[in-house]
Design a protein around this motif. Structure first.
Motif, PDB file in Angstrom:
ATOM      1  N   PRO A   1      -8.835  -5.442   3.023  1.00 24.36           N
ATOM      2  CA  PRO A   1      -8.664  -5.862   4.222  1.00 24.36           C
ATOM      3  C   PRO A   1      -8.570  -7.375   4.605  1.00 24.36           C
ATOM      4  N   ASN A   2      -8.668  -8.121   3.259  1.00 28.31           N
ATOM      5  CA  ASN A   2      -8.403  -9.614   3.339  1.00 28.31           C
ATOM      6  C   ASN A   2      -6.883  -9.769   3.243  1.00 28.31           C
TER       7      ASN A   2
ATOM      8  N   GLU B   1      -1.114   8.312   6.054  1.00 24.63           N
ATOM      9  CA  GLU B   1      -2.627   8.003   6.521  1.00 24.63           C
ATOM     10  C   GLU B   1      -3.407   7.608   5.281  1.00 24.63           C
ATOM     11  N   GLU B   2      -3.165   7.942   4.257  1.00 26.07           N
ATOM     12  CA  GLU B   2      -4.025   7.364   2.998  1.00 26.07           C
ATOM     13  C   GLU B   2      -3.708   6.311   2.709  1.00 26.07           C
ATOM     14  N   ALA B   3      -2.512   5.732   2.734  1.00 24.97           N
ATOM     15  CA  ALA B   3      -2.049   4.219   2.559  1.00 24.97           C
ATOM     16  C   ALA B   3      -2.417   3.352   3.641  1.00 24.97           C
ATOM     17  N   VAL B   4      -2.651   3.726   4.826  1.00 24.34           N
ATOM     18  CA  VAL B   4      -3.414   3.032   5.784  1.00 24.34           C
ATOM     19  C   VAL B   4      -4.901   2.868   5.303  1.00 24.34           C
ATOM     20  N   ARG B   5      -5.391   4.083   5.022  1.00 23.32           N
ATOM     21  CA  ARG B   5      -7.006   3.946   4.796  1.00 23.32           C
ATOM     22  C   ARG B   5      -7.254   3.224   3.550  1.00 23.32           C
ATOM     23  N   ASN B   6      -6.295   3.102   2.537  1.00 25.27           N
ATOM     24  CA  ASN B   6      -6.367   2.244   1.407  1.00 25.27           C
ATOM     25  C   ASN B   6      -6.501   1.014   1.588  1.00 25.27           C
ATOM     26  N   ALA B   7      -5.391   0.364   2.637  1.00 26.25           N
ATOM     27  CA  ALA B   7      -5.436  -0.980   3.016  1.00 26.25           C
ATOM     28  C   ALA B   7      -6.468  -1.420   3.811  1.00 26.25           C
TER      29      ALA B   7
ATOM     30  N   SER C   1       0.832  -1.179  -0.047  1.00 28.23           N
ATOM     31  CA  SER C   1      -0.161  -0.138  -0.092  1.00 28.23           C
ATOM     32  C   SER C   1       0.909   1.281   0.037  1.00 28.23           C
ATOM     33  N   TRP C   2       0.888   2.119  -1.082  1.00 30.99           N
ATOM     34  CA  TRP C   2       1.628   3.192  -1.182  1.00 30.99           C
ATOM     35  C   TRP C   2       0.651   4.326  -1.575  1.00 30.99           C
ATOM     36  N   ALA C   3       0.775   5.392  -0.893  1.00 30.55           N
ATOM     37  CA  ALA C   3       0.135   6.674  -1.054  1.00 30.55           C
ATOM     38  C   ALA C   3       0.769   7.842  -0.886  1.00 30.55           C
TER      39      ALA C   3
END
Length: 333
Positions: A250-251, A239-245, A233-235
């Motif tokens: 979520p799997n 914070e955005e990278a965490v939200r994307n994941a 997950s890169w952003a």
């Protein structure tokens, strides 16, 4: 040292077919080499929103790109008989000579239960997979020789037949595994290995068992492809990278075997319990391209020949451009 072979992982459970094809072409234009496309009948969670037929999409990708084309991975014997899967693979390879590899796995109920067959225990699924590989290899070999072949086994029957459309050379077959027993068996019987990102010690063990199986069959794993699908997950911000994941993948944070769950809605309920720390050791979340570069290089140093990257965010084009500029040129095999 040579430049690494880093490909694009097209997650068809997340992107509509036309978008997936366009993204594969965009990735190649920015330095990614080859594409592997997921073979799903359903997405992991409803929010991912897609699940197109992998063989149609790979055929379209073949027209828009020039690199290798692989399935990540297909499961023979439930939705598709091994003979049908062999025909699909041979046709794609005939359209794209020398570019297609066939990735095969033992499957998940999420995708394979739709046809209503009994869903077996893991050991039975693995035995079924290797018998299917035998059927496919027989079909490829006999068809290239211009003769019919038949098969009768515990799981599959094949009446006397052949594939009438074949490429000059049969597609190589790679088996997907996350366990050492299957890895050793793959080393004995097929052309290469496919696995997903995991802790270093686990992957070292898999590669060692694959090499052991290859030696027992009189081959060297050094010359056999070892393919890794790596989720990240890169952003632009952490914070955005965490939200994307959490929202899109979520799997990736579910620390249990997923092969018996049948519905995206069941996964969706479990996804509510996934926390950012659950991704640790399974999916790198970072806004720093250099951190991702070092992470990917570690897997190349471990012995993987090809790594296909999947960024879990919807920011695919931005990520492709950033990694094509700042990450891929620095990776070495």
């Amino acid at each position: 040292m040579t430049s690494a072979e880093i490909g694009y992982a097209a997650m068809l459970e997340r992107f509509a077919p036309s978008e997936a094809v366009a993204l594969a072409a965009h990735a190649e234009a920015h330095g990614f080499r080859g594409v592997m496309a997921s073979d799903h009948f359903q997405p992991w969670v409803p929010a991912q929103g897609q699940s197109s037929f992998v063989w149609s999409v790979l055929a379209a990708m073949g027209e828009r790109t020039s690199g290798a084309l692989g399935t990540g991975v297909s499961t023979p014997g439930y939705r598709m008989h091994p003979a049908t899967l062999a025909q699909a693979s041979a046709t794609l390879a005939a359209l794209n000579p020398g570019r297609h590899w066939l990735g095969i796995g033992s499957g998940e109920a999420l995708n394979e239960h739709a046809v209503g067959e009994y869903w077996p225990e893991p050991a039975d699924r693995i035995n079924r997979m290797f018998e299917a590989v035998d059927v496919i290899k027989k079909l490829f070999s006999a068809s290239l020789a211009g003769r019919d072949v038949k098969h009768t086994g515990p799981h599959f029957r094949l009446e006397s037949s052949r594939l009438w459309t074949m490429p000059p050379v049969a597609p190589p077959i790679y088996v997907a595994t996350a366990g050492p027993v299957t890895a050793k068996r793959a080393g004995k019987t097929v052309d290469g290995l496919v696995t997903t990102g995991a802790p270093r010690d686990k992957l070292e063990h898999l590669l060692a068992r694959f090499a052991e199986g290859a030696r027992e069959s009189g081959r060297s794993s050094a010359t056999m492809p070892k393919v890794l699908q790596l989720h990240l997950s890169w952003a632009p911000t952490h914070e955005e990278a965490v939200r994307n994941a959490l929202r899109e993948w979520p799997n990736g944070g579910m620390r249990f075997a997923k092969s018996d769950i049948r519905s995206p809605y069941e996964f969706d309920q479990i996804a509510k319990m996934v926390r950012p720390e659950d991704f640790e050791g399974r999916l790198l979340i970072s806004s720093d391209p250099e951190e991702h570069r070092a992470h990917i290089q570690g897997f190349l140093d471990l012995g993987f020949d090809r790594i296909h990257l999947h960024n879990v965010g919807r920011n695919q084009r931005e990520w492709i451009e950033v990694f094509g500029r700042d990450v891929l040129p620095k990776l070495r095999k």
